[in-house]
Motif scaffolding. Structure first.
Motif, PDB file in Angstrom:
ATOM      1  N   ALA A  32      -0.293  -9.534   5.350  1.00  0.00           N
ATOM      2  CA  ALA A  32       0.931  -9.094   4.673  1.00  0.00           C
ATOM      3  C   ALA A  32       1.309 -10.046   3.547  1.00  0.00           C
ATOM      4  O   ALA A  32       1.651  -9.624   2.435  1.00  0.00           O
ATOM      5  N   VAL A  33       1.243 -11.356   3.824  1.00  0.00           N
ATOM      6  CA  VAL A  33       1.584 -12.360   2.807  1.00  0.00           C
ATOM      7  C   VAL A  33       0.603 -12.304   1.641  1.00  0.00           C
ATOM      8  O   VAL A  33       0.998 -12.390   0.465  1.00  0.00           O
ATOM      9  N   ALA A  34      -0.676 -12.168   1.944  1.00  0.00           N
ATOM     10  CA  ALA A  34      -1.680 -12.059   0.879  1.00  0.00           C
ATOM     11  C   ALA A  34      -1.386 -10.851  -0.012  1.00  0.00           C
ATOM     12  O   ALA A  34      -1.472 -10.940  -1.241  1.00  0.00           O
ATOM     13  N   LEU A  35      -1.007  -9.730   0.597  1.00  0.00           N
ATOM     14  CA  LEU A  35      -0.670  -8.535  -0.181  1.00  0.00           C
ATOM     15  C   LEU A  35       0.603  -8.753  -0.992  1.00  0.00           C
ATOM     16  O   LEU A  35       0.714  -8.288  -2.127  1.00  0.00           O
ATOM     17  N   GLY A  36       1.568  -9.466  -0.416  1.00  0.00           N
ATOM     18  CA  GLY A  36       2.778  -9.789  -1.159  1.00  0.00           C
ATOM     19  C   GLY A  36       2.466 -10.629  -2.387  1.00  0.00           C
ATOM     20  O   GLY A  36       2.975 -10.366  -3.486  1.00  0.00           O
ATOM     21  N   ARG A  37       1.628 -11.630  -2.233  1.00  0.00           N
ATOM     22  CA  ARG A  37       1.255 -12.489  -3.356  1.00  0.00           C
ATOM     23  C   ARG A  37       0.412 -11.741  -4.391  1.00  0.00           C
ATOM     24  O   ARG A  37       0.390 -12.109  -5.568  1.00  0.00           O
ATOM     25  N   LEU A  38      -0.271 -10.695  -3.935  1.00  0.00           N
ATOM     26  CA  LEU A  38      -1.046  -9.859  -4.849  1.00  0.00           C
ATOM     27  C   LEU A  38      -0.198  -8.739  -5.460  1.00  0.00           C
ATOM     28  O   LEU A  38      -0.705  -7.808  -6.071  1.00  0.00           O
ATOM     29  N   GLU A  39       1.124  -8.851  -5.253  1.00  0.00           N
ATOM     30  CA  GLU A  39       2.107  -7.948  -5.869  1.00  0.00           C
ATOM     31  C   GLU A  39       1.923  -6.501  -5.431  1.00  0.00           C
ATOM     32  O   GLU A  39       1.932  -5.571  -6.240  1.00  0.00           O
ATOM     33  N   THR A  40       1.790  -6.333  -4.128  1.00  0.00           N
ATOM     34  CA  THR A  40       1.678  -5.013  -3.516  1.00  0.00           C
ATOM     35  C   THR A  40       2.993  -4.688  -2.812  1.00  0.00           C
ATOM     36  O   THR A  40       3.659  -5.585  -2.280  1.00  0.00           O
ATOM     37  N   ASN A  41       3.345  -3.425  -2.766  1.00  0.00           N
ATOM     38  CA  ASN A  41       4.562  -2.988  -2.075  1.00  0.00           C
ATOM     39  C   ASN A  41       4.290  -2.959  -0.569  1.00  0.00           C
ATOM     40  O   ASN A  41       3.896  -1.946  -0.013  1.00  0.00           O
ATOM     41  N   VAL A  42       4.500  -4.122   0.089  1.00  0.00           N
ATOM     42  CA  VAL A  42       4.080  -4.273   1.481  1.00  0.00           C
ATOM     43  C   VAL A  42       5.264  -4.585   2.391  1.00  0.00           C
ATOM     44  O   VAL A  42       6.148  -5.371   2.046  1.00  0.00           O
ATOM     45  N   TYR A  43       5.256  -3.959   3.564  1.00  0.00           N
ATOM     46  CA  TYR A  43       6.245  -4.171   4.620  1.00  0.00           C
ATOM     47  C   TYR A  43       5.532  -4.758   5.836  1.00  0.00           C
ATOM     48  O   TYR A  43       4.399  -4.361   6.143  1.00  0.00           O
ATOM     49  N   PHE A  44       6.214  -5.672   6.544  1.00  0.00           N
ATOM     50  CA  PHE A  44       5.652  -6.236   7.771  1.00  0.00           C
ATOM     51  C   PHE A  44       6.385  -5.658   8.974  1.00  0.00           C
ATOM     52  O   PHE A  44       7.617  -5.586   8.991  1.00  0.00           O
TER      53      PHE A  44
END
Length: 308
Positions: A32-44
């Motif tokens: 989730a954090v990796a996707l957040g840093r990759l600027e993805t619309n991600v929810y945990f």
């Protein structure tokens, strides 16, 4: 919306014989954090403790652009993992009576279910009750939306699995709903003694899996679809440790597919050889950037966007 569901915990990583640093971790949380840093619309989606470590975990998610509205909070303590081998991560994990593993009585509302493009599930949250039952129910509920993609990384921690037969049954149940599967060669050895290419082809056919990726550590990775097989060799780099390498790798896969508007079951089913090769290459670069730093520390998009 991309949803990542699974455990959250604190990793204690040795500095030397008597000193440890602690880091926010957990396979699903790392992704989730990796996707957040990759600027993805991600929810945990998980259950987080209200204790000191839980507060630290929540702040870490927010600071890394992970949306937290799907999190449940608990008075149970946080899960703790002590890393005993940094180069080839081995963990002592303390899960008894912890918030992450006691995740139950949770449902997603219909609006959320209708908006999920992809949901990713992984690791110890799927191996231990009651969280395993909760996540399996979530997978079934999400899959009722015929457009949603399920991504699955077993990321097996054998030391915490007390009942291997139960785990294998759960693994097969999840395969029934999975469109993307990523596993390491070590995961594979735990699950099967067969030739990996034959076994993976069998799983793809039996469970209608669209994309199956086997990671081979320093040797690279192999991606399989119904019609293609692609080998990605790894570049030799100076590694600090490999904590979270697989978690950031699958984040790279998801980001690439989302960036190229391929988080669609029909498009995923027909992904071309060249697109898949580029996808593997990008995911490898994301994982490499993680491995040159201490602990799980995924790269920001600016560091890897030239590869996408």
């Amino acid at each position: 919306m991309i949803l990542v569901a699974g455990e959250n915990l604190i990793d204690f990583i040795p500095l030397n014989k008597n000193k440890y640093n602690y880091y926010v971790g957990g396979s699903a949380l790392n992704t989730a954090v990796a996707l957040g840093r990759l600027e993805t619309n991600v929810y945990f989606c998980s259950q987080i403790s209200k204790d000191f470590f839980g507060t630290t975990i929540l702040s870490y998610l927010i600071n890394n652009k992970v949306k937290t509205s799907k999190i449940k909070f608990s008075n149970y303590n946080s899960t703790i993992a002590i890393v005993v081998n940094k180069k080839k991560p081995d963990f002592n994990i303390y899960t008894k009576d912890t918030a992450s593993i006691n995740f139950k009585d949770y449902i997603l509302d219909q609006k959320t279910l209708s908006e999920i493009k992809l949901a990713h599930f992984s690791s110890i949250g799927l191996a231990l009750k009651p969280s395993s039952n909760t996540f399996l129910k979530l997978i079934k509920d999400i899959k009722k939306n015929k457009k949603s993609i399920i991504s699955f990384d077993p990321n097996i921690r054998a030391t915490i699995i007390k009942d291997k037969s139960y785990f294998i049954k759960t693994f097969k149940k999840i395969l029934n709903f999975s469109d993307i599967v990523k596993m390491s060669d070590e995961d594979f050895k735990y699950l099967s003694k067969k030739d990996f290419s034959k076994q993976i082809r069998n799983w793809i056919e039996k469970y209608s899996i669209k994309l199956f990726i086997l990671t081979l550590g320093a040797q690279g990775s192999i991606a399989y679809t119904k019609t293609n097989k692609i080998i990605q060799k790894n570049k030799k780099i100076k590694i600090s440790d490999t904590v979270g390498a697989g978690d950031t790798f699958i984040a790279g896969i998801i980001k690439y597919l989302d960036y190229n508007k391929s988080l669609n079951l029909k498009k995923l089913d027909k992904i071309s050889y060249n697109d898949l090769k580029k996808c593997l290459f990008f995911a490898t670069k994301v994982a490499e950037q993680n491995c040159v730093k201490e602990g799980c520390d995924p790269p920001y998009l600016k560091k890897v966007e030239k590869f996408i």
